[in-house]
Design an enzyme around this catalytic site. Structure first.
Site, PDB file in Angstrom:
ATOM      1  CG  ASP A  54     -46.487 -64.286 -39.697  1.00  0.00           C
ATOM      2  OD1 ASP A  54     -45.619 -65.142 -39.416  1.00  0.00           O
ATOM      3  OD2 ASP A  54     -47.678 -64.582 -39.922  1.00  0.00           O
ATOM      4  CG  HIS A 108     -47.482 -59.470 -37.144  1.00  0.00           C
ATOM      5  ND1 HIS A 108     -48.348 -59.930 -36.163  1.00  0.00           N
ATOM      6  CD2 HIS A 108     -47.925 -59.979 -38.318  1.00  0.00           C
ATOM      7  CE1 HIS A 108     -49.279 -60.678 -36.737  1.00  0.00           C
ATOM      8  NE2 HIS A 108     -49.048 -60.724 -38.031  1.00  0.00           N
TER       9      HIS A 108
END
Length: 201
Positions: free
Chosen positions: A13, A172
């Site tokens: 992400d 991430h």
């Protein structure tokens, strides 16, 4: 063994920036012959279109993570529509790819049994499937990354879902994750998991 007969999809992400971190993650994935999925922010794609193109050029899946990392569960329908529609548009403009999935920031309004109706409505309008994750690596928490203190927590998350056969692993685009990714991939394989292409999962 923990992963016998089971598979994982690696997902990231909050990209595509920072650029150098993304390059490192992509290089590690390339060396390990892994395809992953990247849920990107529209505002960052606008700023770094070449980074978004780099994801696609390497054969990874690029998907919608909203424009500004807003909590879509708390946002009115008009804001949800702008967040997702503008992100769709900028990704298509940068890469030529039309995202088919949306992962709402924080998972807000996206988990089964807690789907936000406005998010569901807008996602349907844009032909987006709402997805979340099965394993939260918490790589963003201090200390950042996928080091030893995170591995046992991740292992227990797998163990708590014995009936699941395909796990979406959330990470991430950040420095600590890029640094630890190679050893984390080795750990997943040591546990017996097959790392699969998100398009085939």
């Amino acid at each position: 063994m923990l992963g016998d007969g089971k598979s994982v999809v690696l997902s990231f992400d909050d990209g595509p920036a920072p650029w150098s971190v993304l390059e490192s993650i992509l290089e590690t994935l390339r060396l390990n012959e892994i395809k992953a999925e990247f849920y990107v922010l529209g505002s960052e794609v606008e700023q770094y279109p070449d980074a978004a193109r780099m994801i696609v050029r390497d054969g990874h899946s690029i998907q919608n993570h909203s424009w500004s990392h807003a909590d879509l569960a708390r946002a009115p329908a008009q804001n949800v529509r702008l967040e997702l529609k503008d992100t769709q548009a900028v990704i298509v403009d940068a890469t030529g790819v039309i995202p088919t999935k949306v992962r709402p920031p924080y998972g807000g309004g996206g988990f089964r049994g807690h789907i936000d109706p406005e998010l569901a409505e807008v996602a349907e309008e844009l032909s987006l499937t709402i997805v979340t994750w099965d394993i939260d690596t918490e790589d963003w928490k201090t200390p950042q990354g996928l080091g030893a203190e995170k591995i046992s927590m991740i292992e227990s998350q797998f163990a708590q879902q014995p009936r699941n056969t395909v796990f979406n692993v959330l990470m991430h685009v950040q420095r600590g994750t890029a640094r630890d990714l190679s050893s984390f991939i080795a750990q997943l394989r040591e546990w017996g998991f097959e790392i699969v292409d998100p398009e085939n999962s």
